[in-house]
Design a protein around this motif. Sequence first.
Motif, short mmCIF file in Angstrom:
data_model
loop_
_atom_site.label_atom_id
_atom_site.label_comp_id
_atom_site.label_asym_id
_atom_site.label_seq_id
_atom_site.Cartn_x
_atom_site.Cartn_y
_atom_site.Cartn_z
N UNK A 1 0.83 -1.21 0.00
CA UNK A 1 0.00 0.00 0.00
C UNK A 1 0.86 1.26 0.00
N UNK A 2 1.91 1.26 0.82
CA UNK A 2 2.77 2.45 0.92
C UNK A 2 4.02 2.10 1.73
N UNK A 3 5.01 2.97 1.67
CA UNK A 3 6.21 2.82 2.49
C UNK A 3 5.96 3.44 3.86
N UNK A 4 6.25 2.69 4.91
CA UNK A 4 6.02 3.19 6.27
C UNK A 4 7.08 4.21 6.67
N UNK A 5 6.69 5.12 7.55
CA UNK A 5 7.55 6.20 8.02
C UNK A 5 8.00 7.10 6.86
N UNK A 6 7.22 7.10 5.80
CA UNK A 6 7.60 7.86 4.60
C UNK A 6 6.37 8.55 3.98
N UNK A 7 5.29 7.76 3.75
CA UNK A 7 4.15 8.28 3.00
C UNK A 7 3.46 9.43 3.73
N UNK A 8 3.62 9.49 5.06
CA UNK A 8 2.96 10.54 5.84
C UNK A 8 3.72 11.86 5.89
#
Lengths: 205, 205
Positions: free
Chosen positions: B190-197
């Motif tokens: 779904x997305x890269x953690x600690x990054x997409x936000x």
Amino acid sequence: MRELLIICPFSSFNMVKLGFNLRTTAYPMPVVLVGAVVNGKPNFMAVAWFSKVNSNPPMMMVALGKRQYTGEGIVENGCFSVNIPGEDMVSETDYCGIVSGRVEDKARLFDVFYGKSVRVPMIRGCPVNYELRLADTVEMPGTNLFIGEIVGAYVDEEKRSGEVPDLTLVKPFMLMESPPSHYYGLGRHVADAYEVGKKLKPSNT
Amino acid sequence: MRELLIICPFSSFNMVKLGFNLRTTAYPMPVVLVGAVVNGKPNFMAVAWFSKVNSNPPMMMVALGKRQYTGEGIVENGCFSVNIPGEDMVSETDYCGIVSGRVEDKARLFDVFYGKSVRVPMIRGCPVNYELRLADTVEMPGTNLFIGEIVGAYVDEEKRSGEVPDLTLVKPFMLMESPPSHYYGLGRHVADAYEVGKKLKPSNT
């Protein structure tokens, strides 16, 4: 060794087990947003260390680092929320895991609502919300385990099948913590639970 | 209300929240096999109520019903294992959640191996295995929370990427507990953690 593994694919006896870093979390965990009122304002943080811990009464545990801002609110108010975000909220969820409520107002991202208590902020955009009363706190070396009794459970009307949340509509996502850290969605149906194993009963062999 | 929701798909203000049964577990949890020696023999049970609870030292929690046979072995020996099955072991895992070690020898299904202690049975067919020393027990109304410190972590040589388990090879699966109960695999990235936000930081807007 490699050749043996290829020749005997159905035997587990030739598999070599190797040690890995004890701190590596080698399984996916669903990501939730834990909410609490801290210093009079709603705050939310992303948590992947949580679990159901009791059925009757229904209770959940969340493990929070001792210096987490959200934890201060849980201690102060004796209550908190667990919100299940869908895939469409992955950016907001990740953000709530990156920045601290000490320095930024994360609640600005959300439409906050309240259930039984005005001290338990919940996120309307999350399809599933649990409202909890703090029942016990267990101190670990680096964390506090906040154990709460579920006193409210809420679901978007259109994310249900029958009377319960439909997780294929809720679309929760999982964190793979071991680097590289990724979020993954739910995959294919593998089997029916409490059913697929029945064939292994001795009476069936 | 339905029409409003269709007209304003990006607004969460019109969503109606409804209560649901407080005991319904409305999120997926990875399924593990918890191992212990009970009355001198290895035994395994399927558990979906577990979590990491501390980073340094690395610690895990499993919640077991107070009458579970495996719990007797954990109390007796002060140690246990957490084994992560892949999708190919879904039948054996389900079986270990259906039948009790009190009445059937579940270890017959597995090639059992041991790490540092002969009192911690682990399953060779599970690609990832954790060996734990019981650090604390927390009594809940219907369960015991067994909190263990991880003292060994093992992975199949061919299920790694670099030095850590590769979960796309391990293929863990999740239990959807709310009925109908199903097992689901891992889905899409779904997305890269600690990054997409990061894009949501105020300095970026």
